[in-house]
Design an enzyme around this catalytic site. Structure first.
Site, PDB file in Angstrom:
ATOM      1  N   ILE A  61     -21.857  43.484  10.149  1.00  0.00           N
ATOM      2  CA  ILE A  61     -22.935  44.472  10.047  1.00  0.00           C
ATOM      3  C   ILE A  61     -22.371  45.717  10.712  1.00  0.00           C
ATOM      4  O   ILE A  61     -21.852  45.655  11.819  1.00  0.00           O
ATOM      5  CB  ILE A  61     -24.241  43.971  10.715  1.00  0.00           C
ATOM      6  CG1 ILE A  61     -25.315  45.060  10.757  1.00  0.00           C
ATOM      7  CG2 ILE A  61     -24.016  43.453  12.112  1.00  0.00           C
ATOM      8  CD1 ILE A  61     -26.687  44.528  11.234  1.00  0.00           C
ATOM      9  N   SER A  62     -22.411  46.839  10.004  1.00  0.00           N
ATOM     10  CA  SER A  62     -21.731  48.033  10.504  1.00  0.00           C
ATOM     11  C   SER A  62     -22.318  48.499  11.832  1.00  0.00           C
ATOM     12  O   SER A  62     -23.483  48.259  12.135  1.00  0.00           O
ATOM     13  CB  SER A  62     -21.849  49.178   9.502  1.00  0.00           C
ATOM     14  OG  SER A  62     -21.474  48.753   8.228  1.00  0.00           O
TER      15      SER A  62
END
Ligand code: SAH
Length: 669
Positions: A61-62
């Site tokens: 997840i960025s």
């Protein structure tokens, strides 16, 4: 405000707004979407960290900042229709959904897609459509899109996507010629066949796998990532581990005088700072012992200042400098984490220092001091005790002034909370006044006994700084960290001043305190400074910063604050870390000199940021990557690095160690 909303608010302020993400819609949406719902339960506590986090299937997840940056650059507006490629956890899609009318999202991995779908349903995000497939082909039936965002990096922007942009539409995507390094690009469709491209900076995304992306997801191997950057034809390729091996100076036994002599190159310094990569590793203590002995014995260093509380270290000091008059009122180092100083390794050094001092005149003895500020109550008592002896009227006033803090004596952190709720620094005045009146009477008080006066003044300084520290804890963690390290630095300066011109110090503290913070995530992303940085800024090359590291073994640590010590296994170091590079060098124990001009090739190759492991008194192997590693630039952080491939836990002191010791023995067992 509940806890996660507060964390979100802080994330938006510090990680986004402070770095130039100003778009109102983006900031509002990121304030609204609960990021913790998009990560696995065991990583929830890290949801608002300034970093990407792992999700299923080796994906990520960025980082919040990257999500915010991409959305802001794509200039999403209410009413628009957006395509996302690489939905992953679904987080970015949810943030976009909070701004625009419709989000279409594509995810290649079915298991991720179904988790994301579940989340949308549970949280009531009903304007997001998600399908499993190859996003590099876009979603032609739903086109055109006002914006397209790709959360994975490809070799080029696929034409198929550009064609699905509406006139005026924006596409944001990481593009790079290797699969793990990209530049973020913004492409705007300005006409039917006209596109304007802008580069937004270097980024690191997982690869975009598909027809118009990379072929498959073969993992990047260590060999690739450590391969030479520009090996010239005809020259044997030098890998980073190879360069480390060539630069490594093997370390002799701790008891061999040759060990300490290896560090003579730093003996010109005013301050030599010795780090540690954990608070519970025997080898780090033994090495610091051997180096310090040499600096004291052969080079006249007279101050050993450690990351411990002032009053506890003071009772060690009385023992080693033979000024103790009886058994200490309380044994030293009773506060968690006791094993950090009450261990066989420290006892051994203390015994040596006492013996060394015995044959010397009082003013030629080397002292042992504490730099830390967690001893609010003991320090208050020390100031009052001192005044009771020299000026009973002043002691009466001290009792009144310090009385302001007594309701919180058991839980000083509660004081910080109260000061925040009350809206003002309740006890700041009295503790500052107390210090001032002590300093004003320096001449008068110190006439009788300068050392006792210095000790009392230092305790009064500690109380003043601790009051500010506990208050800062409640509004900004970087502020409290900075207050603590500034206190440590100022204490060191007071010691050097008191010792006179020729006075020189060895500092023992964790790598996180002594490695220059400007070259780690601490300084670069969290505005944190530390004692190493302050020493460099103040003393230039008269400060030597020496870091320590290990690959695996055992360590003494606790799982949570205030819990019992355990001997835990240290996990083998991660690929992509400095520790792994040193491990691959295959040297059991060594010193590498990282100063400019020593090994320029090695220094250059080690300079691009890598992961570095920090274990404190808490060790959480289950979430090791997120709890203990951060990015750093080792050769800028330290002047030298001391390596032990395998290490073991310190040995805490037990009753047996206490038997037969003199009365004045400070550990009191
Ligand atoms: N935006 C996501 C980031 C996920 S990481 C989040 O906020 O969680 C990138 C994702 O892109 C991975 O889940 C990966 O499986 C996916 N991906 C890679 N190539 C893809 C492709 N061609 N089509 C769709 N998804 C792809």
């Amino acid at each position: 405000m509940d806890d996660t909303r507060q964390q979100r608010e802080r994330m938006v302020e510090r990680q986004l707004a402070a770095r130039g993400v100003r778009d109102h819609y983006t900031l509002q949406a990121m304030r609204a979407v609960p990021r913790e719902e998009f990560v696995a339960p065991e990583l929830r506590e890290f949801a608002y960290e300034d970093s990407p986090l792992p999700i299923e299937g080796g994906q990520t997840i960025s980082q919040p900042y990257i999500v915010g940056l991409m959305i802001a650059e794509a200039q999403l507006r209410p009413g628009e229709c957006v395509l996302e490629i690489g939905a992953g956890s679904g987080y970015a899609a949810a943030v976009m959904g909070a701004i625009v009318a419709e989000v279409y999202a594509i995810e290649r991995r079915p298991e991720l897609a179904s988790l994301a779908r579940e989340r949308f349903q549970r949280l009531g995000y009903d304007n997001i459509q998600l399908r499993v497939g190859d996003g590099t082909q876009g979603w032609p039936e739903a086109a055109p899109f006002d914006a397209i965002l790709a959360a994975a990096g490809g070799p080029e922007v696929p034409d198929s996507l550009l064609r699905q942009l509406a006139p005026g539409g924006r596409l944001v995507m990481p593009v790079g010629s290797t699969r793990d390094q990209q530049r973020l690009v913004l492409v705007t469709r300005t006409g039917n066949d006209r596109f304007v491209r802008k580069e937004l900076g270097d980024v690191r995304f997982v690869p975009l796998i598909g027809e118009h992306g990379w072929r498959d997801d073969a993992p990047v191997t260590m060999a690739e990532s450590t391969a030479p950057l520009h090996a010239r034809a005809g020259e044997p390729a030098r890998t980073i581990p190879g360069l480390i091996r060539a630069a490594a100076e093997p370390l002799p036994d701790f008891d061999d005088p040759a060990f300490g002599r290896l560090f003579d190159r730093f003996a010109h310094a005013r301050v030599v700072l010795l780090g540690e990569a954990s608070h519970g590793t025997s080898e780090f203590y033994r090495a610091r012992d051997a180096i310090t002995r040499r600096l004291v014995e052969a080079h006249g260093f007279d101050i050993v200042a450690v990351e411990a509380d002032w009053p506890d270290a003071a009772s060690i000091d009385r023992y080693v400098r033979h000024t103790a008059t009886g058994a200490p009122r309380e044994p030293a180092f009773q506060r968690f984490p006791t094993w950090m100083w009450r261990n066989v390794e420290v006892e051994r050094f203390v015994t040596w220092l006492r013996t060394f001092n015995q044959a010397r005149a009082h003013d030629e003895r080397a002292g042992f001091y504490g730099l830390d500020l967690y001893s609010l109550n003991t320090s208050i008592r020390a100031v009052i005790d001192y005044l009771d002896g020299v000026d009973p009227e002043a002691a009466r006033i001290a009792r009144l002034r310090y009385g302001c803090l007594t309701p919180w004596s058991k839980e000083p952190a509660q004081y910080g909370h109260m000061a925040l709720t009350a809206g003002y620094a309740l006890c700041e005045r009295p503790v500052t006044d107390m210090l001032r009146s002590l300093l004003d009477r320096r001449l008068e008080y110190s006439r009788a006994d300068g050392e006792r006066y210095f000790d009392a003044a230092q305790n009064a300084r500690l109380v003043r700084d601790a009051e500010a520290y506990y208050r800062a804890m409640y509004y900004r963690s970087a502020d409290s960290w900075n207050l603590r390290d500034t206190h440590m630095f100022e204490t060191l300066q007071h010691l050097l001043e008191a010792g006179g011109k020729g006075s020189r110090a060895v500092v023992w503290a964790h790598n996180s305190h002594i490695g220059d913070a400007r070259h780690t995530e601490m300084g670069q992303q969290r505005d944190e400074l530390n004692i190493g940085q302050l020493c460099r800024e103040h003393y230039g090359d008269q400060a030597a910063l020496i870091g320590f590291g290990t690959h695996s073994g055992t360590v003494a640590a606790a799982h949570n604050w205030d819990e019992d010590m355990q001997v835990m296994q240290v996990r083998p170091s991660l690929p992509g870390s400095y520790e792994r590079l040193y491990h691959e060098a295959g040297v059991e124990r060594c010193l590498t000199d990282l100063r400019p001009r020593q090994h320029p090739d090695l220094r250059d190759r080690l300079t691009p940021a890598q992961l570095e492991r920090f274990i404190g008194v808490i060790y959480r192997p289950e979430t090791e990557r997120w709890s203990h590693y951060t990015d750093a630039q080792l050769p800028r952080q330290f002047d030298a690095y001391v390596w032990f491939d395998r290490t073991r836990a310190v040995t805490p002191l037990t009753h047996e160690h206490g038997s037969g010791m003199p009365d004045t023995w400070p550990f009191g067992l």
